[in-house]
Design a protein around this motif. Structure first.
Motif, short mmCIF file in Angstrom:
data_model
loop_
_atom_site.label_atom_id
_atom_site.label_comp_id
_atom_site.label_asym_id
_atom_site.label_seq_id
_atom_site.Cartn_x
_atom_site.Cartn_y
_atom_site.Cartn_z
N THR A 1 40.86 46.39 49.89
CA THR A 1 41.77 45.49 50.51
C THR A 1 40.97 44.44 50.76
N LEU A 2 39.62 44.53 51.26
CA LEU A 2 38.76 43.54 51.72
C LEU A 2 38.46 42.49 50.68
N LEU A 3 38.16 43.22 49.51
CA LEU A 3 37.59 42.35 48.45
C LEU A 3 38.59 41.64 47.69
N GLU A 4 40.10 42.23 47.65
CA GLU A 4 41.05 41.63 47.05
C GLU A 4 41.33 40.27 48.06
N GLU A 5 41.13 40.24 49.19
CA GLU A 5 41.18 39.20 49.94
C GLU A 5 40.31 38.13 49.69
N ARG A 6 38.97 38.60 49.35
CA ARG A 6 38.01 37.75 49.23
C ARG A 6 38.11 36.95 47.67
N VAL A 7 38.87 37.87 46.68
CA VAL A 7 39.10 37.15 45.50
C VAL A 7 39.76 35.78 45.70
N ARG B 1 36.35 41.11 40.80
CA ARG B 1 37.57 41.57 39.76
C ARG B 1 37.14 42.88 39.38
N GLY B 2 36.16 42.85 38.68
CA GLY B 2 35.63 43.91 37.74
C GLY B 2 35.38 45.04 38.59
N PHE B 3 34.62 44.83 39.91
CA PHE B 3 34.30 45.86 40.62
C PHE B 3 35.43 46.65 41.24
N LEU B 4 36.43 45.78 41.49
CA LEU B 4 37.71 46.41 42.16
C LEU B 4 38.31 47.39 41.27
N GLU B 5 38.33 46.78 39.92
CA GLU B 5 39.22 47.71 38.99
C GLU B 5 38.35 49.22 38.95
N GLU B 6 37.13 48.87 38.87
CA GLU B 6 36.22 50.19 38.81
C GLU B 6 36.58 51.25 40.05
N ILE B 7 36.61 50.65 41.38
CA ILE B 7 37.12 51.63 42.64
C ILE B 7 38.51 51.77 42.15
N ARG B 8 39.36 51.00 41.83
CA ARG B 8 40.77 51.39 41.70
C ARG B 8 40.88 52.73 40.74
#
Length: 206
Positions: free
Chosen positions: A125-131, A175-182
């Motif tokens: 959630t936090l990194l989505e906000e950062r993006v 974005r790439g890092f978020l995808e890996e976590i998801r």
């Protein structure tokens, strides 16, 4: 090229040297020039300490008094110019910074190194906000840059180009890092989630 221990290491001192390389100026004019040329977007400039920086440059022989301006009832203004030693210091220092990568410590890297202290879903959630914030910033900087190209030679905008590129690169990486976590494809993500759900530290984390 090997590093050299410099008498002054404050980047503002280098910015002052380069500004005085253009022509002799008094400190107030130096501050105006730095602001007008947009150097406050690439160098942390504390205008209150500018006079101290100039005094330190003079103490080390990098600048010298070139003139004393007297205009009507205004206070005298001391105009400073580069010495030959100052020109050499400027050229050497700038050359070293351009050629030698150094380890810097951006605060975002600190946060990334410690993100395990938060649950994975919260980090997402936090990194989505950062993006989102990075995308807004990139769009704004891209628009400003296109406008500046109309009146400012590109030579004086390369740091702005670099800043924009780094914002876009960071957004792409996040974005790439978020995808890996998801997707759960990042090694250790399940152990990370399990720890926050149970308080049990996975063996691979010890």
């Amino acid at each position: 090229m090997t590093g050299k221990r410099r008498k002054l290491s404050n980047p503002l001192a280098l910015a002052v040297l380069v500004t005085l390389w253009q022509k002799p100026m008094h400190p107030y004019e130096i501050a105006q020039t730095l602001r007008r040329q947009g150097k406050d977007t690439s160098t942390k400039i504390n205008y209150g300490s500018l006079y101290t920086v100039v005094q330190n440059l003079e103490k080390h022989g990098f600048v010298e008094v070139a003139d004393i301006e007297r205009k009507g009832n205004r206070p005298e203004r001391t105009v400073y110019g580069l010495t030959e030693t100052g020109r050499e210091e400027m050229a050497e220092w700038l050359s070293e910074l351009l050629a030698r990568p150094v380890k810097e410590y951006p605060i975002f890297e600190t946060a990334l190194s410690l993100l395990g202290a938060l649950p994975p879903d919260e980090v997402v959630t936090l990194l989505e906000e950062r993006v989102k914030n990075l995308d807004v910033r990139a769009a704004s900087e891209r628009g400003a840059l296109e406008k500046l190209y109309e009146s400012v030679p590109r030579l004086f905008l390369v740091e702005t180009e670099y800043q924009l590129h780094m914002v876009e690169a960071q957004a792409d990486w996040v974005r790439g890092f978020l995808e890996e976590i998801r997707k759960g494809s990042m090694p250790g993500v399940e152990g990370w989630r399990h720890f926050h759900e149970t308080g049990e530290l996975p063996p691979e984390f010890t």
